[in-house]
Motif scaffolding. Structure first.
Motif, PDB file in Angstrom:
ATOM      1  N   THR A   9      16.262  -0.878  58.556  1.00  0.00           N
ATOM      2  CA  THR A   9      16.157  -2.336  57.778  1.00  0.00           C
ATOM      3  C   THR A   9      16.859  -3.558  58.147  1.00  0.00           C
ATOM      4  O   THR A   9      18.189  -3.396  57.944  1.00  0.00           O
ATOM      5  CB  THR A   9      15.480  -2.272  56.350  1.00  0.00           C
ATOM      6  N   GLU A  67      24.520  -2.887  48.461  1.00  0.00           N
ATOM      7  CA  GLU A  67      22.988  -3.327  48.788  1.00  0.00           C
ATOM      8  C   GLU A  67      21.427  -2.637  48.196  1.00  0.00           C
ATOM      9  O   GLU A  67      22.024  -1.630  46.918  1.00  0.00           O
ATOM     10  CB  GLU A  67      22.518  -1.583  49.767  1.00  0.00           C
ATOM     11  N   THR A  84      13.760   5.466  53.958  1.00  0.00           N
ATOM     12  CA  THR A  84      13.509   3.969  54.062  1.00  0.00           C
ATOM     13  C   THR A  84      13.547   4.105  55.537  1.00  0.00           C
ATOM     14  O   THR A  84      14.528   5.051  56.097  1.00  0.00           O
ATOM     15  CB  THR A  84      14.395   3.196  53.856  1.00  0.00           C
ATOM     16  N   SER A 144      23.137   4.647  50.193  1.00  0.00           N
ATOM     17  CA  SER A 144      22.964   4.144  51.366  1.00  0.00           C
ATOM     18  C   SER A 144      23.790   3.814  52.006  1.00  0.00           C
ATOM     19  O   SER A 144      25.202   4.229  51.704  1.00  0.00           O
ATOM     20  CB  SER A 144      22.392   2.590  50.574  1.00  0.00           C
ATOM     21  N   GLY A 200      17.001  -2.546  46.031  1.00  0.00           N
ATOM     22  CA  GLY A 200      16.304  -2.263  46.626  1.00  0.00           C
ATOM     23  C   GLY A 200      15.366  -1.488  45.260  1.00  0.00           C
ATOM     24  O   GLY A 200      15.228  -1.890  44.358  1.00  0.00           O
ATOM     25  N   THR A 201      14.227  -1.038  45.787  1.00  0.00           N
ATOM     26  CA  THR A 201      13.087  -0.513  44.485  1.00  0.00           C
ATOM     27  C   THR A 201      13.330   1.001  45.013  1.00  0.00           C
ATOM     28  O   THR A 201      13.131   1.528  45.757  1.00  0.00           O
ATOM     29  CB  THR A 201      12.186  -0.937  44.426  1.00  0.00           C
ATOM     30  N   ASN A 217      14.418  -1.195  40.000  1.00  0.00           N
ATOM     31  CA  ASN A 217      15.271  -1.771  40.608  1.00  0.00           C
ATOM     32  C   ASN A 217      16.668  -0.845  41.081  1.00  0.00           C
ATOM     33  O   ASN A 217      16.581   0.148  40.073  1.00  0.00           O
ATOM     34  CB  ASN A 217      16.073  -3.228  40.580  1.00  0.00           C
ATOM     35  N   THR A 229      12.436   1.279  49.074  1.00  0.00           N
ATOM     36  CA  THR A 229      12.353   0.664  49.310  1.00  0.00           C
ATOM     37  C   THR A 229      14.173  -0.221  49.370  1.00  0.00           C
ATOM     38  O   THR A 229      14.657  -0.109  48.481  1.00  0.00           O
ATOM     39  CB  THR A 229      11.903  -1.010  49.014  1.00  0.00           C
ATOM     40  N   ILE A 230      14.661  -1.266  50.680  1.00  0.00           N
ATOM     41  CA  ILE A 230      15.739  -1.225  50.559  1.00  0.00           C
ATOM     42  C   ILE A 230      15.493  -2.767  50.993  1.00  0.00           C
ATOM     43  O   ILE A 230      14.597  -2.925  52.023  1.00  0.00           O
ATOM     44  CB  ILE A 230      17.204  -1.186  51.888  1.00  0.00           C
ATOM     45  N   ASP A 231      15.606  -3.979  50.349  1.00  0.00           N
ATOM     46  CA  ASP A 231      15.473  -4.866  50.034  1.00  0.00           C
ATOM     47  C   ASP A 231      16.649  -6.365  50.316  1.00  0.00           C
ATOM     48  O   ASP A 231      16.463  -7.220  50.866  1.00  0.00           O
ATOM     49  CB  ASP A 231      15.237  -5.358  48.486  1.00  0.00           C
ATOM     50  N   SER A 232      17.883  -6.199  49.604  1.00  0.00           N
ATOM     51  CA  SER A 232      18.600  -7.103  50.140  1.00  0.00           C
ATOM     52  C   SER A 232      20.419  -6.794  50.220  1.00  0.00           C
ATOM     53  O   SER A 232      20.271  -4.847  49.901  1.00  0.00           O
ATOM     54  CB  SER A 232      18.753  -8.309  48.987  1.00  0.00           C
TER      55      SER A 232
END
Length: 129
Positions: free
Chosen positions: A121, A40, A118, A56, A42-43, A83, A25-28
């Motif tokens: 996003t 960047e 991913t 990324s 994610g998990t 993470n 995932t990419i979250d922030s």
């Protein structure tokens, strides 16, 4: 007999259950005002004992001007969700700034060649203190 041994070796080496990236995932995303470097996060979940290379990118369009930054990191897997964080440097246009951007991450297993990516996003890039 040699053909059977060779076939068995190939099955063992290319068995996807041997080493695998289960999720990514990419979250922030955030950016440093002073340096212009973006981060960047994610998990990733991958097979215990494997290593994955995470690459990324972060792309932003402001007033019809594009900015892109990229970076990478290596994660040693423990079999659980972990993470990850990548420090990106600009490679096109100006530095990425705060606001709306799109990001994407790709993980590549080190044990066997397998890519997991991913979806693109939407991210709200925040300022770092």
């Amino acid at each position: 007999m040699k053909r059977i041994l060779a076939a068995t070796a190939l099955i063992f080496l290319y068995n996807p259950a041997y080493a695998d990236v289960v999720s990514l995932t990419i979250d922030s995303a955030a950016v440093s005002k002073s340096s212009g470097i973006s981060i960047e996060a994610g998990t990733v979940t991958c097979t215990d004992g494997d290593s994955v290379f995470i690459f990324s990118t972060l792309t932003e369009s402001t007033n019809n001007k594009f900015s892109s930054a990229s970076g990478s990191t290596l994660v040693v897997c423990n079999g659980s969700q972990q993470n990850w964080q990548v420090t990106n440097t600009s490679f096109y246009g100006n530095d990425v700034g705060p606001g709306q951007a799109v990001g994407q991450a790709t993980a590549s297993s080190q044990m066997i060649f397998r890519l997991v990516q991913t979806p693109i996003t939407r991210l709200n890039v925040k300022n770092l203190p």
